[in-house]
Design a protein around this motif. Sequence first.
Motif, PDB file in Angstrom:
ATOM      1  N   HIS A  25       0.822  -1.214   0.000  1.00 28.23           N
ATOM      2  CA  HIS A  25       0.000   0.000   0.000  1.00 28.23           C
ATOM      3  C   HIS A  25       0.864   1.275   0.000  1.00 28.23           C
ATOM      4  CE1 HIS A  25       0.851   0.393   4.284  1.00 28.23           C
ATOM      5  NE2 HIS A  25       0.297  -0.773   4.547  1.00 28.23           N
ATOM      6  N   ASN A  26       0.176   2.425   0.000  1.00 26.09           N
ATOM      7  CA  ASN A  26       0.892   3.702  -0.114  1.00 26.09           C
ATOM      8  C   ASN A  26       1.891   3.932   1.012  1.00 26.09           C
ATOM      9  OD1 ASN A  26      -0.416   4.374  -2.442  1.00 26.09           O
ATOM     10  ND2 ASN A  26      -2.036   5.554  -1.426  1.00 26.09           N
ATOM     11  N   GLY A  27       1.585   3.409   2.196  1.00 28.45           N
ATOM     12  CA  GLY A  27       2.513   3.553   3.332  1.00 28.45           C
ATOM     13  C   GLY A  27       3.825   2.838   3.034  1.00 28.45           C
ATOM     14  N   HIS A  28       3.727   1.631   2.479  1.00 28.58           N
ATOM     15  CA  HIS A  28       4.944   0.886   2.098  1.00 28.58           C
ATOM     16  C   HIS A  28       5.718   1.660   1.033  1.00 28.58           C
ATOM     17  CE1 HIS A  28       2.360  -2.882   3.109  1.00 28.58           C
ATOM     18  NE2 HIS A  28       3.096  -2.569   4.159  1.00 28.58           N
ATOM     19  N   GLU A  29       4.958   2.148   0.049  1.00 30.93           N
ATOM     20  CA  GLU A  29       5.607   2.863  -1.052  1.00 30.93           C
ATOM     21  C   GLU A  29       6.292   4.139  -0.556  1.00 30.93           C
ATOM     22  OE1 GLU A  29       3.384   5.277  -3.633  1.00 30.93           O
ATOM     23  OE2 GLU A  29       4.362   4.564  -5.468  1.00 30.93           O
ATOM     24  N   SER A  30       5.649   4.777   0.426  1.00 32.01           N
ATOM     25  CA  SER A  30       6.189   6.020   0.957  1.00 32.01           C
ATOM     26  C   SER A  30       7.569   5.789   1.599  1.00 32.01           C
ATOM     27  CB  SER A  30       5.194   6.596   1.965  1.00 32.01           C
ATOM     28  OG  SER A  30       5.782   7.649   2.655  1.00 32.01           O
ATOM     29  N   VAL A  31       7.695   4.720   2.388  1.00 32.02           N
ATOM     30  CA  VAL A  31       8.999   4.407   3.003  1.00 32.02           C
ATOM     31  C   VAL A  31      10.011   4.046   1.906  1.00 32.02           C
ATOM     32  CG1 VAL A  31      10.227   2.814   4.547  1.00 32.02           C
ATOM     33  CG2 VAL A  31       7.965   3.655   5.171  1.00 32.02           C
ATOM     34  N   PHE A  32       9.548   3.312   0.920  1.00 34.10           N
ATOM     35  CA  PHE A  32      10.415   2.948  -0.203  1.00 34.10           C
ATOM     36  C   PHE A  32      11.001   4.209  -0.855  1.00 34.10           C
ATOM     37  CE2 PHE A  32      10.613   2.427  -4.867  1.00 34.10           C
ATOM     38  CZ  PHE A  32      11.617   1.471  -4.945  1.00 34.10           C
ATOM     39  N   ILE A 154      -0.103  12.145   6.655  1.00 31.43           N
ATOM     40  CA  ILE A 154      -1.123  11.506   7.491  1.00 31.43           C
ATOM     41  C   ILE A 154      -1.861  10.436   6.701  1.00 31.43           C
ATOM     42  CG2 ILE A 154      -3.286  11.917   8.752  1.00 31.43           C
ATOM     43  CD1 ILE A 154      -2.098  14.679   9.492  1.00 31.43           C
ATOM     44  N   SER A 155      -2.101  10.707   5.413  1.00 35.83           N
ATOM     45  CA  SER A 155      -2.846   9.728   4.614  1.00 35.83           C
ATOM     46  C   SER A 155      -2.092   8.399   4.531  1.00 35.83           C
ATOM     47  CB  SER A 155      -3.105  10.284   3.211  1.00 35.83           C
ATOM     48  OG  SER A 155      -1.880  10.552   2.572  1.00 35.83           O
ATOM     49  N   CYS A 156      -0.744   8.458   4.475  1.00 33.66           N
ATOM     50  CA  CYS A 156       0.039   7.221   4.419  1.00 33.66           C
ATOM     51  C   CYS A 156       0.067   6.533   5.775  1.00 33.66           C
ATOM     52  CB  CYS A 156       1.474   7.506   3.980  1.00 33.66           C
ATOM     53  SG  CYS A 156       1.592   7.853   2.226  1.00 33.66           S
ATOM     54  N   GLN A 172     -14.703  -2.327  -2.542  1.00 32.24           N
ATOM     55  CA  GLN A 172     -14.821  -0.864  -2.342  1.00 32.24           C
ATOM     56  C   GLN A 172     -13.653  -0.216  -3.108  1.00 32.24           C
ATOM     57  OE1 GLN A 172     -15.113  -1.729   2.074  1.00 32.24           O
ATOM     58  NE2 GLN A 172     -16.255   0.189   1.976  1.00 32.24           N
ATOM     59  N   TRP A 173     -13.818  -0.134  -4.412  1.00 38.18           N
ATOM     60  CA  TRP A 173     -12.684   0.230  -5.264  1.00 38.18           C
ATOM     61  C   TRP A 173     -12.188   1.659  -5.047  1.00 38.18           C
ATOM     62  CZ3 TRP A 173     -10.908  -4.130  -5.836  1.00 38.18           C
ATOM     63  CH2 TRP A 173     -11.650  -5.221  -6.284  1.00 38.18           C
ATOM     64  N   ASN A 177      -8.435   2.185  -4.124  1.00 33.47           N
ATOM     65  CA  ASN A 177      -7.528   2.992  -4.952  1.00 33.47           C
ATOM     66  C   ASN A 177      -6.855   4.118  -4.163  1.00 33.47           C
ATOM     67  OD1 ASN A 177      -8.026   1.437  -7.155  1.00 33.47           O
ATOM     68  ND2 ASN A 177      -9.512   2.837  -8.090  1.00 33.47           N
ATOM     69  N   GLU A 178      -7.519   4.587  -3.126  1.00 37.22           N
ATOM     70  CA  GLU A 178      -6.906   5.630  -2.288  1.00 37.22           C
ATOM     71  C   GLU A 178      -5.701   5.094  -1.512  1.00 37.22           C
ATOM     72  OE1 GLU A 178      -9.775   7.304   0.371  1.00 37.22           O
ATOM     73  OE2 GLU A 178     -11.048   7.980  -1.284  1.00 37.22           O
ATOM     74  N   CYS A 179      -5.670   3.786  -1.298  1.00 36.97           N
ATOM     75  CA  CYS A 179      -4.635   3.188  -0.430  1.00 36.97           C
ATOM     76  C   CYS A 179      -3.489   2.535  -1.193  1.00 36.97           C
ATOM     77  CB  CYS A 179      -5.257   2.112   0.458  1.00 36.97           C
ATOM     78  SG  CYS A 179      -6.525   2.727   1.542  1.00 36.97           S
ATOM     79  N   VAL A 180      -3.722   2.196  -2.452  1.00 38.89           N
ATOM     80  CA  VAL A 180      -2.735   1.392  -3.191  1.00 38.89           C
ATOM     81  C   VAL A 180      -2.036   2.272  -4.227  1.00 38.89           C
ATOM     82  CG1 VAL A 180      -2.486  -0.611  -4.742  1.00 38.89           C
ATOM     83  CG2 VAL A 180      -4.079  -0.704  -2.821  1.00 38.89           C
ATOM     84  N   PRO A 181      -0.694   2.150  -4.367  1.00 35.09           N
ATOM     85  CA  PRO A 181       0.000   2.977  -5.359  1.00 35.09           C
ATOM     86  C   PRO A 181      -0.627   2.825  -6.752  1.00 35.09           C
ATOM     87  CG  PRO A 181       1.582   1.784  -4.000  1.00 35.09           C
ATOM     88  CD  PRO A 181       0.229   1.295  -3.619  1.00 35.09           C
TER      89      PRO A 181
END
Lengths: 308, 132
Positions: A25-32, A154-156, A172-173, A177-181
């Motif tokens: 998810h976006n949190g993982h991508e953010s750290v990446f 905060i969103s991540c 719940q697409w 979609n809000e959560c996944v890169p």
Amino acid sequence: MALTIEEAQAQINCGIWQGRFQFVHNGHESVFKSALSGFNEQFVAIVNPNPQVLVDDSFVRFDKRLNPFNYFKRMLLWKTIADHEGQNISIAPCWHARKSISLENEFLPYHSEDNPGRCWIVPIGQDDNERRKEADLTSLGEIVCDSNYGEESISCRGIAASLVRQYFENKQWDKFNECVPVCVQELTRLLATNNDPYTYKIVPIIDDMIDFASLQSAINWVEQGENRFIVIAISVGVENCSQWWYKSATRLKSHYTFYQKSKAIKNIFKKLSVSNYLITPFLFKRMILVEFIHIRRHFCRQVEILNG
Amino acid sequence: MPSSRNSKWLINSSLKYAYGLEACLGYQNIEEVSNVFVDEANLQVFIVPEIKQMTKEVTSVEQEIKNLKDKIEYFLSLHMMLSTNDEKQLCDMFVDTPNELERLLVKIKYNVVSVGEATEIYRNIKKQWDNK
């Protein structure tokens, strides 16, 4: 004591971003993007590579129902994210680094107290679990750095993989979609429903040998079409496949580790300007059988394929 | 590993028995790559961390590719900035060719193309260059 991300990037060559990534998810991508990309050598370590085999029933997070993606699918998702970001990462399996690091040494750069070669990125500020992770890894002689969790948007910070799985299951697409890169939204959906859009040619490397004719054929094939990947499958010797996550790898006749061989392969592909490739282990069990078909009747080994 | 539905193992026919791979894969999902016998000496060649190249003489085609690459690069360096429209057009036409030739040299170096195939690719490029 964990290093800051700046200290780690200045002192250590290789950063490791580890997780189960069920789903990415976006949190993982953010750290990446914010922490891992600053290291010279970047590793994404995929924890619990074969979720179908229960590693440790005391560890709730390894429950099969919470781990829908096998190793290969998660590798493909990270490869897509890295390509999207223009980063050349390495991807390695990681069994349960908090408990023991043994087989992992086959896949990661050499590390010792005198010669620190790798640093694990942990979002220490996230919760107690991450703080325990830091303590566990440090007690195993590893170096840990803080990913600056507090600095993430905060969103991540609000995303949990369990939530993403729930959005997926409930279709719940919008929320999904809000959560996944963005670059892996469609691919995640496809892989989660066992619809892989790609085709693959697998080239084995057994011991230290590669068949150049196969490599040539694979490169020609990948250059001639879309949605194609070469998979370099590097053999790894294990004592026992049923409990292989804690057993040290034996290298059979190989003089080099998986890490060294994958680095050499990456160099070859870089020089050939080929980027559509994945490097994955496959496991050789130490079991000797007699090969009757071959005229020389020599001994060979049983192969087991890492499906996870 | 990817699903067997959309993947194939490439295994050289002269290697397939060596590790029991074929038997273990259930004789499915395998594509034989070549019927050419790979001699045992060549099987021993492969990896060191900095890539142990397959040892072989520099072939004449490699030398010819290098010469053509140098020639085109020299032409591009002369005409890229100050030139007539025709020369500019030629530059545009051949601007990627040195890189293409360099990649071809690397492919020969790692046996990704055979010398025969490389010669054919080189001749096509050379023909375009001679006809410019």
